[in-house]
Design a protein around this motif. Structure first.
Motif, PDB file in Angstrom:
ATOM      1  N   ASN A  93       0.819  -1.213   0.000  1.00 30.53           N
ATOM      2  CA  ASN A  93       0.000   0.000   0.000  1.00 30.53           C
ATOM      3  C   ASN A  93       0.855   1.267   0.000  1.00 30.53           C
ATOM      4  O   ASN A  93       0.484   2.266  -0.629  1.00 30.53           O
ATOM      5  CB  ASN A  93      -0.923   0.017   1.219  1.00 30.53           C
ATOM      6  CG  ASN A  93      -2.044  -0.997   1.113  1.00 30.53           C
ATOM      7  OD1 ASN A  93      -2.452  -1.365   0.005  1.00 30.53           O
ATOM      8  ND2 ASN A  93      -2.541  -1.455   2.247  1.00 30.53           N
ATOM      9  N   VAL A  94       1.979   1.243   0.692  1.00 31.29           N
ATOM     10  CA  VAL A  94       2.778   2.460   0.853  1.00 31.29           C
ATOM     11  C   VAL A  94       3.848   2.590  -0.226  1.00 31.29           C
ATOM     12  O   VAL A  94       4.073   3.674  -0.770  1.00 31.29           O
ATOM     13  CB  VAL A  94       3.431   2.489   2.255  1.00 31.29           C
ATOM     14  CG1 VAL A  94       4.364   3.690   2.398  1.00 31.29           C
ATOM     15  CG2 VAL A  94       2.359   2.533   3.334  1.00 31.29           C
ATOM     16  N   VAL A 101       3.909   4.560  -3.590  1.00 29.48           N
ATOM     17  CA  VAL A 101       4.770   5.530  -4.270  1.00 29.48           C
ATOM     18  C   VAL A 101       5.494   4.929  -5.462  1.00 29.48           C
ATOM     19  O   VAL A 101       5.995   5.658  -6.313  1.00 29.48           O
ATOM     20  CB  VAL A 101       5.801   6.152  -3.290  1.00 29.48           C
ATOM     21  CG1 VAL A 101       5.106   6.906  -2.186  1.00 29.48           C
ATOM     22  CG2 VAL A 101       6.736   5.112  -2.731  1.00 29.48           C
ATOM     23  N   GLY A 102       5.559   3.607  -5.534  1.00 27.75           N
ATOM     24  CA  GLY A 102       6.168   2.975  -6.694  1.00 27.75           C
ATOM     25  C   GLY A 102       5.441   3.249  -7.991  1.00 27.75           C
ATOM     26  O   GLY A 102       5.974   3.002  -9.076  1.00 27.75           O
ATOM     27  N   ARG A 417       4.126  14.038  -6.893  1.00 20.39           N
ATOM     28  CA  ARG A 417       4.107  14.537  -5.514  1.00 20.39           C
ATOM     29  C   ARG A 417       4.096  13.411  -4.496  1.00 20.39           C
ATOM     30  O   ARG A 417       4.655  13.535  -3.403  1.00 20.39           O
ATOM     31  CB  ARG A 417       2.890  15.436  -5.302  1.00 20.39           C
ATOM     32  CG  ARG A 417       2.957  16.748  -6.052  1.00 20.39           C
ATOM     33  CD  ARG A 417       1.640  17.491  -5.969  1.00 20.39           C
ATOM     34  NE  ARG A 417       1.646  18.697  -6.800  1.00 20.39           N
ATOM     35  CZ  ARG A 417       0.549  19.306  -7.225  1.00 20.39           C
ATOM     36  NH1 ARG A 417      -0.649  18.817  -6.886  1.00 20.39           N
ATOM     37  NH2 ARG A 417       0.639  20.380  -7.972  1.00 20.39           N
ATOM     38  N   GLU A 418       3.463  12.310  -4.847  1.00 17.76           N
ATOM     39  CA  GLU A 418       3.337  11.198  -3.913  1.00 17.76           C
ATOM     40  C   GLU A 418       4.699  10.654  -3.494  1.00 17.76           C
ATOM     41  O   GLU A 418       4.843  10.059  -2.420  1.00 17.76           O
ATOM     42  CB  GLU A 418       2.494  10.082  -4.530  1.00 17.76           C
ATOM     43  CG  GLU A 418       2.183   8.939  -3.579  1.00 17.76           C
ATOM     44  CD  GLU A 418       1.303   7.874  -4.211  1.00 17.76           C
ATOM     45  OE1 GLU A 418       0.951   6.904  -3.509  1.00 17.76           O
ATOM     46  OE2 GLU A 418       0.971   8.002  -5.406  1.00 17.76           O
ATOM     47  N   ALA A 419       5.712  10.838  -4.336  1.00 16.61           N
ATOM     48  CA  ALA A 419       7.041  10.286  -4.057  1.00 16.61           C
ATOM     49  C   ALA A 419       7.845  11.158  -3.100  1.00 16.61           C
ATOM     50  O   ALA A 419       8.956  10.776  -2.727  1.00 16.61           O
ATOM     51  CB  ALA A 419       7.806  10.095  -5.368  1.00 16.61           C
ATOM     52  N   TRP A 420       7.303  12.316  -2.699  1.00 19.81           N
ATOM     53  CA  TRP A 420       8.063  13.250  -1.860  1.00 19.81           C
ATOM     54  C   TRP A 420       7.367  13.463  -0.527  1.00 19.81           C
ATOM     55  O   TRP A 420       6.138  13.515  -0.456  1.00 19.81           O
ATOM     56  CB  TRP A 420       8.196  14.610  -2.566  1.00 19.81           C
ATOM     57  CG  TRP A 420       9.131  14.565  -3.730  1.00 19.81           C
ATOM     58  CD1 TRP A 420       8.876  14.093  -4.989  1.00 19.81           C
ATOM     59  CD2 TRP A 420      10.489  15.010  -3.747  1.00 19.81           C
ATOM     60  NE1 TRP A 420       9.987  14.212  -5.784  1.00 19.81           N
ATOM     61  CE2 TRP A 420      10.988  14.772  -5.045  1.00 19.81           C
ATOM     62  CE3 TRP A 420      11.324  15.594  -2.795  1.00 19.81           C
ATOM     63  CZ2 TRP A 420      12.297  15.090  -5.407  1.00 19.81           C
ATOM     64  CZ3 TRP A 420      12.619  15.912  -3.154  1.00 19.81           C
ATOM     65  CH2 TRP A 420      13.095  15.666  -4.455  1.00 19.81           C
ATOM     66  N   ILE A 421       8.183  13.609   0.535  1.00 15.14           N
ATOM     67  CA  ILE A 421       7.648  13.970   1.843  1.00 15.14           C
ATOM     68  C   ILE A 421       8.229  15.306   2.273  1.00 15.14           C
ATOM     69  O   ILE A 421       9.334  15.682   1.860  1.00 15.14           O
ATOM     70  CB  ILE A 421       7.936  12.895   2.914  1.00 15.14           C
ATOM     71  CG1 ILE A 421       9.431  12.850   3.271  1.00 15.14           C
ATOM     72  CG2 ILE A 421       7.426  11.534   2.465  1.00 15.14           C
ATOM     73  CD1 ILE A 421       9.737  12.060   4.525  1.00 15.14           C
ATOM     74  N   ALA A 422       7.452  16.031   3.060  1.00 11.88           N
ATOM     75  CA  ALA A 422       7.924  17.262   3.693  1.00 11.88           C
ATOM     76  C   ALA A 422       8.215  16.955   5.154  1.00 11.88           C
ATOM     77  O   ALA A 422       7.414  16.315   5.834  1.00 11.88           O
ATOM     78  CB  ALA A 422       6.872  18.356   3.579  1.00 11.88           C
ATOM     79  N   MET A 423       9.358  17.424   5.638  1.00  7.85           N
ATOM     80  CA  MET A 423       9.759  17.179   7.023  1.00  7.85           C
ATOM     81  C   MET A 423      10.207  18.489   7.643  1.00  7.85           C
ATOM     82  O   MET A 423      10.957  19.264   7.016  1.00  7.85           O
ATOM     83  CB  MET A 423      10.895  16.155   7.068  1.00  7.85           C
ATOM     84  CG  MET A 423      11.469  15.879   8.438  1.00  7.85           C
ATOM     85  SD  MET A 423      12.754  14.585   8.358  1.00  7.85           S
ATOM     86  CE  MET A 423      13.467  14.735  10.002  1.00  7.85           C
ATOM     87  N   GLU A 424       9.729  18.762   8.851  1.00 10.10           N
ATOM     88  CA  GLU A 424      10.169  19.957   9.559  1.00 10.10           C
ATOM     89  C   GLU A 424      11.674  19.912   9.781  1.00 10.10           C
ATOM     90  O   GLU A 424      12.227  18.870  10.122  1.00 10.10           O
ATOM     91  CB  GLU A 424       9.451  20.050  10.913  1.00 10.10           C
ATOM     92  CG  GLU A 424       7.957  20.266  10.802  1.00 10.10           C
ATOM     93  CD  GLU A 424       7.271  20.212  12.153  1.00 10.10           C
ATOM     94  OE1 GLU A 424       7.955  19.852  13.144  1.00 10.10           O
ATOM     95  OE2 GLU A 424       6.073  20.519  12.234  1.00 10.10           O
ATOM     96  N   LEU A 425      12.323  21.061   9.588  1.00  7.19           N
ATOM     97  CA  LEU A 425      13.769  21.122   9.770  1.00  7.19           C
ATOM     98  C   LEU A 425      14.140  20.970  11.238  1.00  7.19           C
ATOM     99  O   LEU A 425      13.489  21.524  12.125  1.00  7.19           O
ATOM    100  CB  LEU A 425      14.308  22.458   9.267  1.00  7.19           C
ATOM    101  CG  LEU A 425      14.665  22.567   7.786  1.00  7.19           C
ATOM    102  CD1 LEU A 425      15.103  23.989   7.485  1.00  7.19           C
ATOM    103  CD2 LEU A 425      15.759  21.585   7.398  1.00  7.19           C
TER     104      LEU A 425
END
Length: 505
Positions: A93-94, A101-102, A417-425
């Motif tokens: 699923n992920v 994302v694949g 977009r699905e292949a990217w994550i945003a992470m707080e610095l």
């Protein structure tokens, strides 16, 4: 309060002391295998020279309480990622190419399709070996806020620099023993320089897999990259395996394995045919464990034949480190999805995770760029100065930071977009410096600069079998130090130096 502040660093030294420490450090490194192959367009088949690895002249201060916390958490992370790797539905699923994302990340999709093909043919991995490394930075939310330990990422494939990190810890102990660092700081004492036995620990994991495979005469295969400069970090593990465990190692690239590797029908034994290159006139050797120090980047698979070689290895009965599914479990998307309480709770149930709150507190905020329609992208634009964007890649040099985020989002196709994550610095504390030493600089080549240090904790897990049991250990650590103006932290990519910790209370 313990661990809430760090000393100003490094201590003041004279030019003469700096030159003397640099000479001692570089000659110790060259004498004790803390080395790389020099850059070359094509590495010679037999090395003709070596250079010392980039290193820090002083060990860098790190709070004792956070260092011990990271070591404790490693055992929980070992179990957590073992459980994730055995959850096929979750990974489909992920990370899958049909629902995850694949679909939009070609490399992830290629790996998942290889794994799906194995399953479609009824081939499954009975046991898996992970040599893991969990990476952390110190985080300080505000000037008066306490220091916190925050995870950068969790590595499930080719977790490197364990051996060289052990050697740089020994280097700093040597400098302390021989010079006392000229009595420049009261914290530079032996009891504050923790031992590091990563070589024996990682080799122990490989030896455990070899024993579980059940053929004492088999060899361990290291799958390596063409033109590898960081060969000595790998060789130390090879030497430990033969000297302490009587296990032989053979190194092959994907290109070489396309010729030498074969899987015996029915038994699925992996054999390498190397006539004329083996002891006692043997034509081939059986492989117990496949240790991937290659295969984590698309560059390792320049042709379809390279993927087919990976498939051949995965189809064998040898224990893989990591298997395809364990490699997929180390994806950045998995790291992000794990921060969802319902997902984490699924793996933390049954008292298998000792410190669930400790794991949760080690995470920064994360979300997928595809979340909520355009909401994920909108949030990334609004908070760009406080974010890093991460794709499903390993090896350094792939992330997008701060002011580069809005123009990057302008060009990112919606379907990707699905292949990217945003992470707080992670907001690292200021006021820390060190002398960074690179090969070729001479005794004047120790450059003083403000730095950031990233702690990595190594562990291994051998898991699977009929009962799904997990055997695991925490086995060592590394510290990578980089100039404050460098966003990336990969040593092999040229952004960091090897370092060790001096613990502060």
């Amino acid at each position: 309060m313990a661990g809430q502040s760090l000393p100003q660093w490094p201590p003041e030294i004279t030019d003469e002391q700096r030159e003397a420490l640099t000479l001692r450090a570089t000659t110790y490194a060259l004498s004790h295998g803390l080395v790389y192959l020099p850059p070359a367009d094509v590495q010679p088949p037999v090395p003709t020279s070596a250079i010392h690895a980039p290193l820090a002249l002083f060990p860098s201060p790190f709070p004792r309480e956070h260092f011990e916390l990271a070591r404790r958490l490693q055992r929980d992370y070992n179990v957590l990622y073992a459980r994730i790797a055995m959850d096929e539905e979750f990974l489909d699923n992920v990370m899958g190419a049909e629902r995850g994302v694949g679909r939009v990340d070609e490399f992830t999709g290629q790996l998942w399709r290889l794994w799906k093909r194995l399953r479609d043919q009824g081939i499954s991995q009975t046991r898996h070996l992970g040599l893991f490394r969990s990476d952390y930075l110190l985080h300080k939310e505000g000037e008066d806020a306490p220091l916190e330990l925050k995870q950068v990422e969790f590595n499930t494939i080719s977790s490197s620099f364990g051996a060289l990190s052990q050697n740089v810890a020994k280097l700093h102990r040597h400098l302390l023993a021989t010079t006392e660092y000229y009595n420049t700081s009261p914290i530079l004492r032996l009891e504050n320089l923790p031992p590091n036995d990563t070589i024996s620990g990682l080799a122990e994991g490989l030896a455990a897999a070899h024993k579980a495979y059940g053929s004492p005469s088999a060899w361990i295969l290291f799958v390596v990259q063409d033109g590898e400069r960081n060969v000595f970090d790998q060789r130390w593990l090879e030497y430990e395996l033969i000297e302490k465990h009587s296990i032989r190692v053979i190194r092959q690239t994907f290109g070489q394995l396309a010729v030498s590797a074969e899987v015996v029908p029915v038994s699925r034994i992996l054999r390498l045919r190397l006539p004329g290159s083996l002891p006692r006139g043997a034509e081939s050797v059986e492989i117990s464990t496949v240790y991937f120090r290659a295969g984590y980047t698309p560059k390792d698979y320049p042709t379809a034949a390279h993927y087919e070689t990976r498939y051949l290895l995965e189809s064998s009965a040898a224990i893989k480190c990591p298997s395809l599914q364990l490699q997929l479990a180390g994806g950045k998307k998995v790291q992000q999805v794990l921060t969802t309480p319902s997902v984490f709770g699924r793996y933390a149930s049954g008292s298998v995770i000792g410190d669930t709150e400790g794991l949760r507190r080690s995470w920064m905020g994360m979300w997928g760029l595809d979340e909520g329609g355009l909401e994920g992208v909108r949030e990334a634009r609004d908070q760009a100065q406080n974010l890093v964007l991460k794709p499903q890649r390993e090896g350094g040099g792939n992330n997008v930071y701060k002011s580069d985020i809005p123009p990057f989002l302008d060009t990112l196709p919606a379907e990707e977009r699905e292949a990217w994550i945003a992470m707080e610095l992670i907001r690292t504390p200021g006021g820390l410096g060190n002398y960074l030493v690179r090969a070729g600089g001479g005794t004047a080549g120790a450059i003083k600069t403000e730095v950031v240090s990233e702690l990595g904790i190594f562990g291994w897990a051998l898991f699977g079998g009929p009962d799904g049991s997990v055997e695991e250990k925490e086995v060592g650590w590394l510290l990578r130090t980089k100039g404050k103006d460098s966003n990336e932290g990969g040593i092999a990519a040229g952004f960091s130096v090897l370092d060790s910790v001096v613990l502060v209370d």
